[in-house]
Design a protein around this motif. Structure first.
Motif, PDB file in Angstrom:
ATOM      1  N   ALA A 168      26.078  28.488  11.263  1.00 27.20           N
ATOM      2  CA  ALA A 168      26.660  27.281  11.864  1.00 27.20           C
ATOM      3  C   ALA A 168      28.111  27.529  12.277  1.00 27.20           C
ATOM      4  CB  ALA A 168      26.584  26.114  10.885  1.00 27.20           C
ATOM      5  N   THR A 169      28.853  28.244  11.455  1.00 24.07           N
ATOM      6  CA  THR A 169      30.246  28.555  11.775  1.00 24.07           C
ATOM      7  C   THR A 169      30.323  29.492  12.975  1.00 24.07           C
ATOM      8  OG1 THR A 169      30.874  28.264   9.460  1.00 24.07           O
ATOM      9  CG2 THR A 169      32.408  29.493  10.863  1.00 24.07           C
ATOM     10  N   ILE A 170      29.479  30.501  12.990  1.00 26.43           N
ATOM     11  CA  ILE A 170      29.468  31.451  14.111  1.00 26.43           C
ATOM     12  C   ILE A 170      29.148  30.715  15.412  1.00 26.43           C
ATOM     13  CG2 ILE A 170      28.247  33.425  15.127  1.00 26.43           C
ATOM     14  CD1 ILE A 170      27.923  34.475  12.205  1.00 26.43           C
TER      15      ILE A 170
ATOM     16  N   GLN B 223      31.737  30.338  18.502  1.00 28.27           N
ATOM     17  CA  GLN B 223      31.354  30.846  19.821  1.00 28.27           C
ATOM     18  C   GLN B 223      31.356  29.735  20.867  1.00 28.27           C
ATOM     19  OE1 GLN B 223      27.612  32.824  18.841  1.00 28.27           O
ATOM     20  NE2 GLN B 223      28.608  34.788  19.256  1.00 28.27           N
ATOM     21  N   LEU B 224      30.906  28.558  20.489  1.00 27.80           N
ATOM     22  CA  LEU B 224      30.884  27.430  21.413  1.00 27.80           C
ATOM     23  C   LEU B 224      32.299  27.063  21.853  1.00 27.80           C
ATOM     24  CD1 LEU B 224      29.115  25.238  22.778  1.00 27.80           C
ATOM     25  CD2 LEU B 224      29.539  23.830  20.778  1.00 27.80           C
TER      26      LEU B 224
ATOM     27  N   GLY C 178      12.691  28.031  19.476  1.00 29.50           N
ATOM     28  CA  GLY C 178      11.891  28.009  18.255  1.00 29.50           C
ATOM     29  C   GLY C 178      11.348  26.628  17.947  1.00 29.50           C
ATOM     30  N   PRO C 179      10.324  26.571  17.095  1.00 26.37           N
ATOM     31  CA  PRO C 179       9.716  25.281  16.742  1.00 26.37           C
ATOM     32  C   PRO C 179      10.645  24.403  15.904  1.00 26.37           C
ATOM     33  CG  PRO C 179       8.745  27.043  15.444  1.00 26.37           C
ATOM     34  CD  PRO C 179       9.658  27.693  16.445  1.00 26.37           C
ATOM     35  N   GLY C 180      11.693  24.987  15.333  1.00 23.27           N
ATOM     36  CA  GLY C 180      12.621  24.219  14.509  1.00 23.27           C
ATOM     37  C   GLY C 180      13.769  23.588  15.280  1.00 23.27           C
ATOM     38  N   LEU C 181      13.770  23.755  16.621  1.00 23.43           N
ATOM     39  CA  LEU C 181      14.804  23.100  17.428  1.00 23.43           C
ATOM     40  C   LEU C 181      14.571  21.600  17.318  1.00 23.43           C
ATOM     41  CD1 LEU C 181      17.168  23.741  19.384  1.00 23.43           C
ATOM     42  CD2 LEU C 181      15.534  23.525  21.251  1.00 23.43           C
ATOM     43  N   PRO C 182      15.617  20.823  16.988  1.00 17.73           N
ATOM     44  CA  PRO C 182      15.411  19.381  16.796  1.00 17.73           C
ATOM     45  C   PRO C 182      14.681  18.740  17.975  1.00 17.73           C
ATOM     46  CG  PRO C 182      17.644  19.993  16.170  1.00 17.73           C
ATOM     47  CD  PRO C 182      17.002  21.213  16.791  1.00 17.73           C
TER      48      PRO C 182
ATOM     49  N   ALA D  47      21.047  26.842  14.899  1.00 20.88           N
ATOM     50  CA  ALA D  47      21.330  27.502  16.181  1.00 20.88           C
ATOM     51  C   ALA D  47      20.358  28.641  16.469  1.00 20.88           C
ATOM     52  CB  ALA D  47      22.765  28.019  16.198  1.00 20.88           C
ATOM     53  N   GLY D  48      19.851  29.275  15.430  1.00 18.94           N
ATOM     54  CA  GLY D  48      18.875  30.354  15.630  1.00 18.94           C
ATOM     55  C   GLY D  48      17.602  29.877  16.301  1.00 18.94           C
ATOM     56  N   GLU D  49      17.316  28.568  16.212  1.00 14.72           N
ATOM     57  CA  GLU D  49      16.116  28.006  16.849  1.00 14.72           C
ATOM     58  C   GLU D  49      16.262  27.924  18.369  1.00 14.72           C
ATOM     59  OE1 GLU D  49      13.177  27.406  15.503  1.00 14.72           O
ATOM     60  OE2 GLU D  49      13.897  28.003  13.537  1.00 14.72           O
ATOM     61  N   LEU D  50      17.476  28.129  18.859  1.00 13.17           N
ATOM     62  CA  LEU D  50      17.661  28.179  20.315  1.00 13.17           C
ATOM     63  C   LEU D  50      17.051  29.454  20.888  1.00 13.17           C
ATOM     64  CD1 LEU D  50      21.314  26.868  20.535  1.00 13.17           C
ATOM     65  CD2 LEU D  50      19.297  25.740  21.478  1.00 13.17           C
TER      66      LEU D  50
END
Length: 173
Positions: free
Chosen positions: A4-6, A10-11, A62-66, A128-131
């Motif tokens: 989340a921090t990374i 980056q954002l 990914g399937p975990g993207l909200p 963010a990994g779900e992106l």
């Protein structure tokens, strides 16, 4: 560092190089352009926002993207891209062109702000990994989009020079 921090770092840092590019290469060139030419260039960049549909494409994200994030981000981008394309198609019909320039900038800015809000509310930085393959969109593309929306509004609010008014008036007929 947590994912989340990374993602958040980056954002935020995604704005820095785009602001440097804008200040070093883009703004000096804009001084010699008519307002409609500047808006046309911005519309070209935003016409690629159809790419946001990737947020609802299984296998790319990914399937975990909200679930509440993806459709809003996808369709907001799609609508903005469509409005930008219509602006480009109406460049010779100035009243319509200006209408669609305002429309894609308002819709696009609201879309990005809603996506930032939803992203925070839904815990997107933690997921963010779900992106997956779409991770680069909020990191690299969204800062350029937001900066160019701000630039577009700045240019719309700026008083035009006599030369710009005369040129624009000549091209409307």
């Amino acid at each position: 560092m947590s994912p989340a921090t990374i993602f958040t770092v980056q954002l935020v840092l995604g704005y820095v190089p785009w602001l440097l590019v804008l200040g070093t290469y883009v703004l000096p060139g804009l001084k010699s352009m008519e307002p409609w030419q500047v808006q046309r260039a911005i519309a070209v960049l935003h016409s690629f926002r159809f790419f946001g549909l990737v947020f609802i494409l299984p296998g790319v994200v990914g399937p975990g993207l909200p679930a509440d994030f993806a459709p809003s981000a996808a369709y907001g981008d799609f609508i903005t891209g469509g409005l930008a394309m219509i602006a480009l198609l109406t460049v010779r019909m100035r009243p319509l062109f200006w209408l669609f320039v305002v429309a894609f900038n308002v819709v696009g800015t609201v879309d990005l702000l809603i996506n930032y809000y939803h992203g925070v509310q839904l815990g997107l930085p933690e997921r963010a990994g779900e992106l997956v393959a779409a991770y680069w969109i909020p990191i690299l593309y969204v800062p350029a989009l937001m900066i160019t929306h701000i630039l577009a509004f700045y240019m719309l609010a700026r008083p035009w020079s006599k030369t710009g008014q005369a040129t624009t008036g000549e091209l409307t007929s």
